[in-house]
Design a protein around this motif. Structure first.
Motif, PDB file in Angstrom:
ATOM      1  N   GLN A 137      24.636  39.017  25.210  1.00  0.00           N
ATOM      2  CA  GLN A 137      24.192  40.384  25.392  1.00  0.00           C
ATOM      3  C   GLN A 137      22.979  40.451  26.328  1.00  0.00           C
ATOM      4  O   GLN A 137      22.011  39.731  26.162  1.00  0.00           O
ATOM      5  CB  GLN A 137      23.797  40.963  24.049  1.00  0.00           C
ATOM      6  N   THR A 138      23.099  41.327  27.314  1.00  0.00           N
ATOM      7  CA  THR A 138      21.974  41.423  28.250  1.00  0.00           C
ATOM      8  C   THR A 138      21.362  42.806  28.310  1.00  0.00           C
ATOM      9  O   THR A 138      20.417  43.010  29.064  1.00  0.00           O
ATOM     10  CB  THR A 138      22.410  41.049  29.669  1.00  0.00           C
ATOM     11  N   GLY A 139      21.871  43.742  27.579  1.00  0.00           N
ATOM     12  CA  GLY A 139      21.255  45.067  27.653  1.00  0.00           C
ATOM     13  C   GLY A 139      21.882  46.068  26.712  1.00  0.00           C
ATOM     14  O   GLY A 139      22.912  45.805  26.079  1.00  0.00           O
ATOM     15  N   PHE A 140      21.234  47.219  26.622  1.00  0.00           N
ATOM     16  CA  PHE A 140      21.701  48.309  25.769  1.00  0.00           C
ATOM     17  C   PHE A 140      21.938  49.565  26.604  1.00  0.00           C
ATOM     18  O   PHE A 140      21.210  49.833  27.563  1.00  0.00           O
ATOM     19  CB  PHE A 140      20.648  48.645  24.710  1.00  0.00           C
TER      20      PHE A 140
ATOM     21  N   ASP B 265      30.795  41.632  25.302  1.00  0.00           N
ATOM     22  CA  ASP B 265      29.522  41.609  24.563  1.00  0.00           C
ATOM     23  C   ASP B 265      28.305  41.589  25.497  1.00  0.00           C
ATOM     24  O   ASP B 265      27.199  41.296  25.092  1.00  0.00           O
ATOM     25  CB  ASP B 265      29.470  40.428  23.587  1.00  0.00           C
ATOM     26  N   PHE B 266      28.531  41.948  26.738  1.00  0.00           N
ATOM     27  CA  PHE B 266      27.445  41.943  27.711  1.00  0.00           C
ATOM     28  C   PHE B 266      26.472  43.104  27.486  1.00  0.00           C
ATOM     29  O   PHE B 266      25.264  42.951  27.486  1.00  0.00           O
ATOM     30  CB  PHE B 266      28.053  42.024  29.116  1.00  0.00           C
TER      31      PHE B 266
ATOM     32  N   LEU C 168      33.852  50.709  36.430  1.00  0.00           N
ATOM     33  CA  LEU C 168      32.822  50.698  37.478  1.00  0.00           C
ATOM     34  C   LEU C 168      31.441  51.007  36.905  1.00  0.00           C
ATOM     35  O   LEU C 168      30.441  50.378  37.265  1.00  0.00           O
ATOM     36  CB  LEU C 168      33.138  51.769  38.528  1.00  0.00           C
ATOM     37  N   PHE C 169      31.410  51.979  36.033  1.00  0.00           N
ATOM     38  CA  PHE C 169      30.139  52.388  35.421  1.00  0.00           C
ATOM     39  C   PHE C 169      29.522  51.210  34.670  1.00  0.00           C
ATOM     40  O   PHE C 169      28.332  50.916  34.803  1.00  0.00           O
ATOM     41  CB  PHE C 169      30.390  53.566  34.478  1.00  0.00           C
ATOM     42  N   LEU C 170      30.357  50.547  33.893  1.00  0.00           N
ATOM     43  CA  LEU C 170      29.838  49.415  33.114  1.00  0.00           C
ATOM     44  C   LEU C 170      29.383  48.277  34.033  1.00  0.00           C
ATOM     45  O   LEU C 170      28.359  47.632  33.775  1.00  0.00           O
ATOM     46  CB  LEU C 170      30.896  48.930  32.132  1.00  0.00           C
ATOM     47  N   GLU C 171      30.153  48.042  35.079  1.00  0.00           N
ATOM     48  CA  GLU C 171      29.760  46.981  36.015  1.00  0.00           C
ATOM     49  C   GLU C 171      28.401  47.290  36.642  1.00  0.00           C
ATOM     50  O   GLU C 171      27.543  46.417  36.780  1.00  0.00           O
ATOM     51  CB  GLU C 171      30.819  46.815  37.124  1.00  0.00           C
ATOM     52  N   ALA C 172      28.229  48.561  37.025  1.00  0.00           N
ATOM     53  CA  ALA C 172      26.961  48.948  37.646  1.00  0.00           C
ATOM     54  C   ALA C 172      25.805  48.793  36.658  1.00  0.00           C
ATOM     55  O   ALA C 172      24.702  48.366  37.023  1.00  0.00           O
ATOM     56  CB  ALA C 172      27.051  50.387  38.143  1.00  0.00           C
ATOM     57  N   ARG C 173      26.047  49.139  35.412  1.00  0.00           N
ATOM     58  CA  ARG C 173      24.989  49.015  34.405  1.00  0.00           C
ATOM     59  C   ARG C 173      24.693  47.541  34.120  1.00  0.00           C
ATOM     60  O   ARG C 173      23.560  47.156  33.907  1.00  0.00           O
ATOM     61  CB  ARG C 173      25.380  49.715  33.098  1.00  0.00           C
ATOM     62  N   LYS C 174      25.752  46.734  34.137  1.00  0.00           N
ATOM     63  CA  LYS C 174      25.536  45.294  33.925  1.00  0.00           C
ATOM     64  C   LYS C 174      24.665  44.723  35.032  1.00  0.00           C
ATOM     65  O   LYS C 174      23.750  43.939  34.791  1.00  0.00           O
ATOM     66  CB  LYS C 174      26.891  44.549  33.940  1.00  0.00           C
ATOM     67  N   ALA C 175      24.987  45.138  36.262  1.00  0.00           N
ATOM     68  CA  ALA C 175      24.208  44.641  37.402  1.00  0.00           C
ATOM     69  C   ALA C 175      22.746  45.074  37.261  1.00  0.00           C
ATOM     70  O   ALA C 175      21.826  44.275  37.487  1.00  0.00           O
ATOM     71  CB  ALA C 175      24.809  45.169  38.703  1.00  0.00           C
ATOM     72  N   ALA C 176      22.536  46.327  36.876  1.00  0.00           N
ATOM     73  CA  ALA C 176      21.167  46.826  36.723  1.00  0.00           C
ATOM     74  C   ALA C 176      20.460  46.084  35.596  1.00  0.00           C
ATOM     75  O   ALA C 176      19.279  45.716  35.707  1.00  0.00           O
ATOM     76  CB  ALA C 176      21.187  48.324  36.449  1.00  0.00           C
ATOM     77  N   ALA C 177      21.206  45.850  34.502  1.00  0.00           N
ATOM     78  CA  ALA C 177      20.601  45.163  33.351  1.00  0.00           C
ATOM     79  C   ALA C 177      20.231  43.729  33.716  1.00  0.00           C
ATOM     80  O   ALA C 177      19.183  43.213  33.319  1.00  0.00           O
ATOM     81  CB  ALA C 177      21.562  45.187  32.167  1.00  0.00           C
ATOM     82  N   THR C 178      21.113  43.094  34.479  1.00  0.00           N
ATOM     83  CA  THR C 178      20.839  41.710  34.879  1.00  0.00           C
ATOM     84  C   THR C 178      19.580  41.653  35.757  1.00  0.00           C
ATOM     85  O   THR C 178      18.699  40.810  35.568  1.00  0.00           O
ATOM     86  CB  THR C 178      22.039  41.127  35.658  1.00  0.00           C
TER      87      THR C 178
END
Lengths: 264, 528
Positions: free
Chosen positions: B2-5, B377-378, B324-334
């Motif tokens: 997990q890397t973010g909420f 679970d990212f 796409l939304f989740l990918e963008a948020r994952k990138a931002a969270a990372t």
């Protein structure tokens, strides 16, 4: 002795936001109009007739308003969709079946007061009224009495407070006031003085509440680390027009570019 | 790992538009459309996910005005009439389009939508929509919060502490009546924040709220985690920060997902395409054209030559946009997580009515979002309450005056189209405080009068009226709402000052503006 801030007098602008009319600029000198145009980023050639300067300013304000409305990410545009059954006002006029008219509100409450509301870092709104009793004293005995608003910056010592004046007519009851800079606390006094004697005694008819314009620059009480600056960038600080400048002093944050809406 | 909420916060709100004294009241359609296209589809989405054990943690604000209308018998009865009318129109459309497979399929789509709405509203929920949301609240699936009693834009009332407190207290009382629980969170109407509101919220035991990115980043001191963690006011109130990236992708009219060419076009509606005589039995507005909700065309682009809407292609696109939304948020969270000592949080606040009413595929997008997040679970969805419990300590910072409106401050609610309101509303609020001070212990009829007086002040404070005036949409209607409330207040004020009471008129007014039955006019007393 109180002093008028020179930068302030050159940019006094009063207008109604939706319909900018040239009459709103009648009270400004040509120099003040040029100052305002400059502040708005208009590159006007010197020596223009007053009328053309006002036209340019009105056009730019109207265009700016359109741009901001068409700008992206405007939450309220989406919010308006909730109310999209149709232009209800149009339907009323088509069918002639409007809801019963509301009683007309009294436009004033016959009391002498002034109140200020901050709208954004650049603008405040003030409304006022003068009771019939006060008006009869003011205009009965001295028909040449003139009214003005005195916008006074607060925070320093009384004797060194900066202010600027905005002339108003007896029939005026509200103005938008262009503020000198963001992040200041000020008060608006509704004042009168004898018209035939500009240096005559000034009477304060009413004092507004304190009004505080919001900051437009980061509040960096202490230096920000690169880590923080990176997180601010990731948070979209550049799109909000709040700049992070790294040159001479890498940890210094500079004020926002002025006059642009963020439409966040 | 997990890397973010992600915290999804939906603001479900409509202004109070109940008019039982009118046989047909067009503005009530705002409620009926939102029920049909947003609230009931959201509940169906919750049910499906719940049945499958897929978590859908989200925070939902149900505004007190909306809650009052959802719980009102007159409006519920009228909503059923509206649904029946929509179903009749759907049948007529199916008949008209028989033989045209492309369009008859779309007519059937609407028939199914309104049939499901009718069945859910009347049978599944027994017309108790608040109870339906409460069910998921009590099961811990979603979190319900509240907002200003009539959605007043609070920064403009900063110099009237009693009026601000009245908005907050009335909302809390209404929330407790509806859901038997004190709200921990408070949605600031229009995300309108000013530093002094922190004290009011804290005084009413509100734990947290949400502000715009601009307001938070301009806070004092600067938030050192940017918008990726909340801040805490000196009094302990937690302030979550809107994630500007997440907002733009969903919210923008021109660049956001809803502008995709395959999605259903919001504007083109049979209400403007078909002959009036075909429509008039269903629209109840005589010889006028209105939106019917039956829309057969796709966004297509900036052209009048629209393509026919394809629901399957749109559903597919909604799933793609969720990914796409989740990918963008994952990138931002990372990216953000590399600079933080805790997993970054991204708070995504939207108007609930965006989903379904305007962006027809919005509920499908939300559903895809929850399903994809559950399988990965990212990133985890959390409610504000869950995050607040997990991370109760945050950097102390006081956000700056701000909102989510154009320009980021108050220009939407204070311009040449609507500034006349404030002279009257402020005067009414001041006089209400004066009355509450003069008559602190009234009972019986005088108490009723004072309570109605308070309702009228609160109704006049509603920010939607100023917004509509500025938008030029239903501006006359909005103006009348303010004028009505102010003149009702003035009449009662005069009655009290002259010690004469028009009981019949008062009773009529109480029946019409029956919002906030637990109103206690003493909320306007000066705070000591």
């Amino acid at each position: 002795m109180a002093t008028t801030h020179p930068a302030l007098t050159s940019v006094i602008l009063i207008f109604q936001n939706v319909r900018v009319t040239s009459e709103k600029f009648d009270s400004l000198s040509l120099e003040a109009l040029y100052g305002l145009a400059d502040k708005m980023g208009l590159d006007l050639p010197p020596g223009l007739e007053r009328l053309f300067v006002i036209e340019e300013i009105c056009d730019a304000l109207a265009e700016d308003s359109e741009d901001r409305r068409a700008g992206r990410g405007e939450a309220v545009h989406v919010e308006e969709k909730k109310y999209f059954s149709r232009e209800l006002d149009e339907i009323e006029s088509e069918t002639g079946q409007s809801a019963p008219e509301s009683p007309v509100l009294e436009t004033r409450y016959n009391e002498t007061l002034i109140r200020g509301l901050v709208r954004d870092p650049s603008w405040a709104f003030a409304y006022w009224d003068i009771s019939d009793a006060d008006a009869s004293i003011l205009f009965g005995e001295e028909s040449s009495t003139v009214l003005f608003l005195r916008v006074i910056e607060l925070g320093g010592e009384d004797s060194r407070r900066e202010y600027f004046d905005i002339p108003i007519a007896a029939e005026d009851y509200q103005w938008y006031i262009n503020l000198p800079r963001p992040g200041v606390r000020f008060r608006i006094d509704l004042c009168s003085r004898p018209g035939e004697s500009p240096s005559g005694r000034i009477r304060v008819l009413a004092r507004s509440n304190d009004v505080e314009s919001p900051r437009q620059a980061l509040e960096s009480g202490r230096p920000l680390s690169d880590r923080v600056i990176k997180l601010l960038e990731l948070s979209g600080i550049e799109e909000l027009d709040i700049e992070v400048v790294r040159d001479e002093n890498p940890q210094r944050i500079l004020p926002a570019r002025s006059g642009q809406g963020d439409g966040e | 790992m997990q890397t973010g909420f992600l915290a999804l916060v939906l603001n479900a709100h409509l202004p109070y538009v109940r008019r039982p004294d009118h046989p047909r009241y067009l503005e009530e359609r705002w409620l009926f459309e939102a029920l049909s296209e947003t609230y009931l589809p959201l509940l169906r989405l919750f049910r499906r996910l719940d049945d499958e054990g897929i978590p859908f943690h989200l925070t939902l604000n149900i505004s007190p005005t909306l809650a009052a209308m959802l719980g009102d018998k007159v409006l519920c009865d009228r909503y059923v009439d509206y649904l029946d009318s929509q179903l009749r129109l759907a049948s007529a459309e199916e008949e008209r389009l028989r033989g045209d497979p492309q369009f008859s399929r779309l007519a059937r789509l609407y028939a199914e939508l309104y049939r499901a709405d009718r069945e859910d509203f009347d049978l599944t929920y027994s017309r108790n929509i608040l109870g339906a949301f409460d069910y998921f609240y009590k099961r811990g699936r979603i979190e319900l919060i509240t907002t200003g009693a009539t959605h007043a834009f609070l920064p403009l009332f900063r110099d009237n502490a009693e009026a601000v407190a009245a908005q907050v207290e009335t909302a809390i009382v209404a929330h407790r009546r509806a859901f038997a629980k004190h709200p921990a969170g408070f949605w600031l109407p229009q995300l309108g924040w000013f530093p002094g509101v922190a004290d009011t919220l804290h005084a009413y035991n509100i734990q947290y709220t949400v502000v715009s990115t601009r307001g938070a980043l301009l806070g004092d001191p600067t938030p050192r985690n940017g918008s990726f963690a909340p801040v805490q006011c000196p009094n302990g109130l937690t302030v979550f920060i809107r994630d500007s990236g997440a907002v733009k992708e969903v919210w923008s009219e021109t660049e956001g997902y809803p502008a995709d060419p395959v999605y259903r076009d919001f504007y083109r509606d049979i209400g403007f395409d078909l002959p009036l005589e075909t429509l008039s039995p269903y629209t109840e507005v005589g010889p006028s054209r209105i939106f019917t909700g039956f829309k057969y065309w796709a966004v297509t682009g900036k052209t009048a030559d629209k393509k026919v809407y394809d629901p399957a292609a749109a559903a597919e696109r909604a799933a793609e946009h969720a990914a796409l939304f989740l990918e963008a948020r994952k990138a931002a969270a990372t990216a953000a997580g590399a600079h933080m000592d805790r997993p970054p949080l991204m708070v995504c606040p939207y108007d609930a009515e965006l989903f379904g009413h305007w962006w027809f595929e919005g509920p499908a997008w939300l559903e895809a979002l929850f399903r994809k997040a559950a399988a990965d679970d990212f990133l985890s969805f959390v409610t504000l309450d869950e995050y607040h419990r997990a991370y109760p300590v945050n950097q102390v910072s006081m956000p700056e005056f701000s909102s989510w409106g154009d320009g980021g401050y108050a220009e939407v609610w204070l311009d040449g189209s609507n500034d006349w309101i404030y002279r009257h509303v402020f005067k009414a609020a001041e006089r209400m405080s004066e009355l509450a001070e003069r008559f602190p212990d009234e009972t019986g009829l005088r108490e009723r009068i004072l309570n109605q007086c308070s309702r009228e002040v609160l109704l006049a404070m509603c920010s939607d009226w100023a917004l509509l005036m500025r938008a030029g949409r239903a501006g006359n209607f909005a103006r009348r709402q303010v004028e009505d409330s102010i003149s009702n207040f003035g009449r009662i004020y005069d009655m009290l000052c002259s010690n004469t009471v028009g009981t019949e008129w008062l009773t009529r007014l109480e029946k019409r503006n029956n919002i906030f039955p637990a109103m206690n006019y003493r909320i306007f007393r000066k705070k000591r």
